[in-house]
Design an enzyme around this catalytic site. Structure first.
Site, mmCIF file in Angstrom:
data_model
loop_
_atom_site.group_PDB
_atom_site.id
_atom_site.type_symbol
_atom_site.label_atom_id
_atom_site.label_comp_id
_atom_site.label_asym_id
_atom_site.label_seq_id
_atom_site.Cartn_x
_atom_site.Cartn_y
_atom_site.Cartn_z
ATOM 1 N N ILE A 210 62.870 63.013 26.597
ATOM 2 C CA ILE A 210 63.812 62.877 25.485
ATOM 3 C C ILE A 210 63.383 63.795 24.355
ATOM 4 O O ILE A 210 62.237 63.758 23.903
ATOM 5 C CB ILE A 210 63.867 61.420 24.994
ATOM 6 N N CYS A 211 64.342 64.621 23.918
ATOM 7 C CA CYS A 211 64.071 65.565 22.841
ATOM 8 C C CYS A 211 64.450 64.925 21.512
ATOM 9 O O CYS A 211 65.598 65.010 21.063
ATOM 10 C CB CYS A 211 64.861 66.859 23.066
ATOM 11 N N MET A 212 63.467 64.270 20.897
ATOM 12 C CA MET A 212 63.657 63.637 19.591
ATOM 13 C C MET A 212 62.412 63.888 18.752
ATOM 14 O O MET A 212 61.296 63.612 19.204
ATOM 15 C CB MET A 212 63.894 62.127 19.732
#
Length: 284
Positions: A210-212
């Site tokens: 997850i790109c956060m």
């Protein structure tokens, strides 16, 4: 009278002839002869001195002292050897059959104990609060009763989104995520990845990574709760136009943790270089 003088002269000659010739040679030859004579005298004197009872007793006493010193040295050497061997012999849990021994593990540092206690208390508190939620937004299951490894079910996303429509059409009741908490949580972020279903876009990358930014050390805050992180993730899915993958063959391929970890490390490195903006296409 003459006869008497002659007798006296003969006596003197006789005395001179009977003297030790070596003594005269030594006196004539100088220092060399004197050194030899001194050496002989020293040897004779030592022999005479050692033969006296008092000096013999003194020598015996000195020999006894020397023996005592030798015993003290041997004892000190044995004590030092025992001290060197003691840590190996006192290591509990040694293998008696092979004679191997193990040194007891060092106690954890106080700060590590403190961090472990903080992590445990924090997760227990968050778990209780999530279970008290009445909106059925998320539910949590511990992986093999491990407090530090959660499977989180995300039951709701924006009902006006395409993703929600996909969930209805595919009878997907929830999006399943795995969340693991490091030793120094909440001072470091958890690692989070999607397990099922296989998603496209929505900032979900290879392996379910997850790109956060808030999941990175740079963007993380100890004030963030798991519930808050899951709400942020649900919003990013919709913002990134996430969809359930329906492509033949690809949709059945499961995400893997190894691939997710590698992808996450790569994206963090990219964002550290360019910031949290869209990087060039050449860098993926």
């Amino acid at each position: 009278m003459a006869t008497l003088l002659r007798k006296i002269g003969l006596i003197r000659l006789h005395d001179r002839d009977t003297e030790d010739p070596k003594h005269h040679q030594g006196s004539l030859k100088g220092s060399k002869g004197s050194q030899k004579s001194n050496k002989l005298c020293q040897t004779a004197n030592e022999s005479n001195i050692l033969s006296t009872p008092e000096i013999k007793a003194r020598k015996l006493d000195q020999n006894a002292k020397d023996r005592d010193k030798e015993k003290e040295k041997e004892k000190a050497s044995k004590d030092a050897s025992k001290e060197r061997q003691q840590p190996q012999q006192t290591g509990g849990g040694g293998n008696k059959s092979t004679g191997a021994s193990s040194v007891p593990a060092a106690a954890p540092a106080p700060h590590r104990q403190h961090c472990s206690q903080v992590r445990t208390r924090r997760l227990m508190k968050e778990l209780q609060e999530i279970r008290r939620l009445g909106d059925n937004f998320i539910t949590v299951e511990l992986v093999e009763d491990n407090l530090y490894d959660w499977n989180v079910k995300l039951h709701q996303v924006d009902k006006d989104s395409a993703l929600w429509q996909d969930m209805k059409e595919t009878s997907t009741d929830f999006i399943l995520l795995n969340v693991t908490f490091p030793d120094n949580f909440p001072f470091s972020p958890p690692f989070m990845r999607v397990l099922t279903p296989r998603l496209e876009n929505g900032y979900v990358l290879d392996g379910g990574a997850i790109c956060m930014e808030l999941l990175t050390p740079r963007g993380w805050s100890s004030a963030y709760t798991v519930e808050a992180v899951m709400r942020q993730f649900a919003a990013s899915l919709v913002k990134g136009q996430g969809r359930i993958c329906r492509k033949a063959g690809k949709s059945k391929k499961a995400f893997s943790r190894k691939e997710a970890e590698a992808t996450f490390k790569s994206l963090v490195k990219t964002h550290e270089k360019y910031g949290w903006v869209s990087p060039p296409v050449s860098d993926g």
